[in-house]
Design an enzyme around this catalytic site. Structure first.
Site, PDB file in Angstrom:
ATOM      1  N   SER A  29       0.798  -1.232   0.000  1.00  0.00           N
ATOM      2  CA  SER A  29       0.000   0.000   0.000  1.00  0.00           C
ATOM      3  C   SER A  29       0.828   1.279   0.000  1.00  0.00           C
ATOM      4  O   SER A  29       0.284   2.346  -0.282  1.00  0.00           O
ATOM      5  CB  SER A  29      -0.895   0.038   1.234  1.00  0.00           C
ATOM      6  N   LYS A  47       0.692   3.427  -2.956  1.00  0.00           N
ATOM      7  CA  LYS A  47      -0.455   4.322  -3.200  1.00  0.00           C
ATOM      8  C   LYS A  47      -0.049   5.783  -3.078  1.00  0.00           C
ATOM      9  O   LYS A  47      -0.517   6.637  -3.819  1.00  0.00           O
ATOM     10  CB  LYS A  47      -1.586   4.024  -2.200  1.00  0.00           C
ATOM     11  N   TYR A  79      -2.517  -2.018 -10.560  1.00  0.00           N
ATOM     12  CA  TYR A  79      -2.457  -1.771  -9.109  1.00  0.00           C
ATOM     13  C   TYR A  79      -1.744  -2.919  -8.379  1.00  0.00           C
ATOM     14  O   TYR A  79      -0.911  -2.695  -7.493  1.00  0.00           O
ATOM     15  CB  TYR A  79      -3.882  -1.576  -8.578  1.00  0.00           C
ATOM     16  N   TYR A 137      -4.173   3.554   7.848  1.00  0.00           N
ATOM     17  CA  TYR A 137      -5.433   2.803   7.961  1.00  0.00           C
ATOM     18  C   TYR A 137      -6.376   3.484   8.964  1.00  0.00           C
ATOM     19  O   TYR A 137      -6.386   4.712   9.051  1.00  0.00           O
ATOM     20  CB  TYR A 137      -5.153   1.341   8.328  1.00  0.00           C
ATOM     21  N   VAL A 152       1.059  -3.758   4.013  1.00  0.00           N
ATOM     22  CA  VAL A 152       0.890  -5.042   4.704  1.00  0.00           C
ATOM     23  C   VAL A 152       2.119  -5.943   4.689  1.00  0.00           C
ATOM     24  O   VAL A 152       2.161  -6.919   5.436  1.00  0.00           O
ATOM     25  CB  VAL A 152      -0.304  -5.870   4.185  1.00  0.00           C
TER      26      VAL A 152
END
Ligand code: GLU
Length: 344
Positions: free
Chosen positions: A82, A85, A208, A260, A278
């Site tokens: 992530s 991103k 992605y 998160y 993660v």
């Protein structure tokens, strides 16, 4: 919200890092303090991640002046997940502009898990922000390129420019996630049903998934973060990767949504825009000063690396990085840092 600040002279709010040998000492100290901490669980919903050694722990501070200060497994590679991103968002803002991406993807926290379908449904099909999977897939769909292959190449070269070296795909992680990412495919189709993405949803998920499988080290994360801290100029290569405005936009999004569902608590306790993934990475950015990259696979229930959070908390305080602190941090209570920074 339209705040017309275009004719206001800009000043920056920042300070300086201590000297290089002091940073080395503090990085070593943070590593030694948390090396033996055994809390947390390694992610296993992407099957191949479950096999990683939970004892790995790397830490690196990169200064905007180019100084690097590593400890432990700072050079060990893992999949960025992530954390990609944040940097794909910066590249897309650079290409598509502040307003376009803000309207299309959004910047508000969902308060729901990163892969929530409900968050999309509750918000009229809007992906909400680029750090949850819906917003990240919608952002990746906006990457320049006329084919998915071209988009992927732009992501890979763009993230490599942030890192100052060529980043490679981890084929095993990519395949493992591709076989198990039915939920991300469902999210992409849902976005398509609301008219929120214009490309083939499965192509967007594939690009992605590849971006999440790029291999980085804690040192790479520190350099990538330091590029955001340095107004978009990579402190090692001197290359401008994105504009200073894009860095501000990206850091603002990280501050509100990067960790998160614990983003609010993180900002409250640690005071740095940050993003975690993660596979166990965290990047935390101190604008105008530098960035911290960490890697340690065991995660708390929200998905943030346990040792990584501790190490960043320690360094945020000892290096004076909290963006909200206007004077040196003096603990009010004679308690160890662990208890002042409660983690899930
Ligand atoms: N590739 C992962 C996913 O989409 C990234 C998750 C994360 O690091 O939060 O599920």
């Amino acid at each position: 919200m339209d705040l017309d600040v275009t004719d206001v002279e800009q000043q920056v709010s920042t300070g300086v890092l201590p000297g290089a040998s002091r940073i080395d000492e503090l990085v070593d100290d943070a590593h030694a303090r948390y090396r033996d901490l055994e809390d947390g669980r390694v992610a296993d919903y992407i099957p191949v991640l479950a096999g990683v050694d939970p004892r790995l722990f790397g830490l690196c501070v990169a200064e905007v002046g180019g100084g690097l200060h590593g400890a432990g497994d700072a050079g060990v590679e893992f999949s960025v997940q992530s954390i990609s991103k944040a940097f794909v968002y910066a590249l897309v803002c650079e290409a598509a502009g502040h307003e376009g991406v803000r309207d299309r993807v959004g910047v508000n926290n969902t308060g729901l898990p990163f892969n929530s379908v409900m968050a999309v449904e509750l918000n009229d099909g809007h992906p909400m922000n680029p750090m949850v999977n819906a917003g990240a897939i919608a952002t990746t769909a906006l990457v320049p390129g006329t084919t998915p292959a071209e988009q992927w190449e732009n992501v890979r070269t763009g993230l490599s420019r942030f890192a100052g070296r060529q980043l490679e795909l981890d084929g095993e992680v990519y395949r493992s996630e591709s076989e198990t990412n039915a939920r991300n495919k469902a999210i992409a189709r849902l976005l398509q049903s609301y008219g929120r993405i214009d490309v083939d949803p499965l192509d967007a998920v594939d690009v992605y998934t590849r971006q999440c499988a790029l291999r980085v080290s804690a040192q790479d994360l520190a350099v990538m973060g330091a590029t955001l801290a340095d107004g978009g100029v990579n402190p090692l290569t001197g290359e401008r990767v994105v504009s200073a405005q894009v860095c501000r936009d990206t850091l603002a999004v990280l501050a509100s949504t990067g960790m998160y569902e614990r983003s609010g608590e993180w900002l409250f306790e640690i005071g740095l825009p940050a993003k975690s993934g993660v596979a166990g990475g965290i990047v935390a950015v101190a604008p105008g000063k530098g960035a911290i990259g960490t890697f340690s696979p065991p995660l708390d229930p929200a998905g943030n690396s346990v040792r990584g959070q501790r190490a960043v908390a320690h360094l945020s305080r000892s290096l004076g990085l909290n963006v909200f602190a206007s004077s040196v941090h003096v603990p009010e209570r004679a308690e160890p840092l662990e208890r002042q920074v409660p983690l899930a």
